[in-house]
Design an enzyme around this catalytic site. Structure first.
Site, PDB file in Angstrom:
ATOM      1  N   SER A  85      10.808  -0.516  11.799  1.00 42.50           N
ATOM      2  CA  SER A  85       9.527   0.659  10.795  1.00 42.50           C
ATOM      3  C   SER A  85       8.546   1.400  11.377  1.00 42.50           C
ATOM      4  O   SER A  85       8.591   1.303  12.961  1.00 42.50           O
ATOM      5  CB  SER A  85       9.546  -0.754  10.821  1.00 42.50           C
ATOM      6  OG  SER A  85       7.774  -0.516   9.990  1.00 42.50           O
ATOM      7  N   TYR A 116       7.099  -8.862  11.885  1.00 39.07           N
ATOM      8  CA  TYR A 116       7.622  -8.237  11.152  1.00 39.07           C
ATOM      9  C   TYR A 116       7.299  -7.037  12.078  1.00 39.07           C
ATOM     10  O   TYR A 116       8.006  -6.230  12.879  1.00 39.07           O
ATOM     11  CB  TYR A 116       6.666  -7.355  10.025  1.00 39.07           C
ATOM     12  CG  TYR A 116       7.359  -6.499   8.970  1.00 39.07           C
ATOM     13  CD1 TYR A 116       8.578  -6.151   8.602  1.00 39.07           C
ATOM     14  CD2 TYR A 116       6.828  -5.400   8.872  1.00 39.07           C
ATOM     15  CE1 TYR A 116       9.353  -5.690   7.792  1.00 39.07           C
ATOM     16  CE2 TYR A 116       7.915  -4.203   8.386  1.00 39.07           C
ATOM     17  CZ  TYR A 116       8.826  -3.581   7.366  1.00 39.07           C
ATOM     18  OH  TYR A 116       9.679  -2.932   7.396  1.00 39.07           O
TER      19      TYR A 116
END
Length: 258
Positions: free
Chosen positions: A145, A162
């Site tokens: 990401s 995350y």
């Protein structure tokens, strides 16, 4: 030039293939000639994607599998090999974004995020790599990401789990890349910026303040569109990237450079 991206005769595994970016990538593989094994927990959704692939004249194999379950992964990978006789491409796409900072995330949430985002690619790679080493060919693409390299200051957008898990995916990519290039296996990672998916459509895309800020701060002035990740995925999955390994490429409209 097109022959570099030709996947005729190749077999690809896609995790998180039931919807969103994973389903798009699975269709893109099929459009470029590959047969595709679809991994995710929701069998009904996978069957819809499989039907699209078969309409293109390619074969699709549905594997209902939780990528955090090692026994299920091992059995699923074995079924792919038994069905197709080879495994050429692994796209580790399954992921989850758990909101919150370290003060707010529970231990169970932390473990869940790490399990899906890091343990999943680990298990999949563990059981796919031996087949690739035997055939002296393989392309592994890990979806990280943009949040592996940038973070958010605004509390409502904190996603510390995350950030940590997706940066771990980059580290796993580099370690595997250094180890397996001698076996003609390349391992690369991609950092998508904001794309509409099940993960974002009901949260970030409905937050008008966030969208205004994202569009203002991103050189492209918009989120990614459907299909705009596929070019980079196909590059890393094809012979066009035969001398490229251990790399991370952000597909984020420039968000990570400003």
């Amino acid at each position: 030039m097109n022959s570099l991206f030709n996947l005729n005769g190749k077999v690809a595994i896609v995790t998180g293939a039931s919807s969103g970016l994973g389903a798009d990538a699975a269709r893109a593989y099929a459009q470029n000639g590959a047969n595709v094994a679809l991994f995710a927990r929701r069998k009904e959704k996978l069957e819809q994607v499989a039907a699209d692939i078969e309409k293109m004249g390619r074969k699709a194999l549905v594997i209902a599998c939780d990528v955090t379950d090692e026994a299920a992964v091992k059995a699923g990978v074995q079924e792919v090999f038994d069905t197709f006789g080879r495994i050429d491409i692994l796209l580790n796409n399954a992921g989850i974004a758990i909101p919150g900072g370290v003060e707010d995330i529970t231990e169970a949430q932390w473990i869940k995020g790490m399990d899906i985002n890091v343990k999943g690619p680990f298990f999949m790679s563990k059981y796919v790599v031996p087949y690739m080493r035997k055939q002296k060919y393989g392309k592994i693409v890990n979806i990280a990401s943009v949040n592996a390299i940038i973070a958010d200051k605004v509390p409502v957008l904190w996603r510390h789990n995350y950030n940590a898990s997706k940066d771990a995916v980059r580290g796993l990519t580099m370690g595997m890349a250094a180890s397996y290039m001698q076996d003609n296996i390349t391992v690369n990672s991609i950092g998508p910026g904001l794309f509409e998916s099940e993960m974002t459509e009901g949260t970030l895309f409905k937050n008008d303040d966030f969208m205004k800020m994202y569009n203002f701060n991103t050189p492209a002035s918009r989120p990614g569109r459907k299909g705009e990740l596929n070019g980079t995925i196909l590059y890393f999955s094809s012979d066009a990237s035969s001398y490229v390994t251990g790399q991370y490429v952000a597909v984020d409209g420039g968000a990570s450079i400003v």
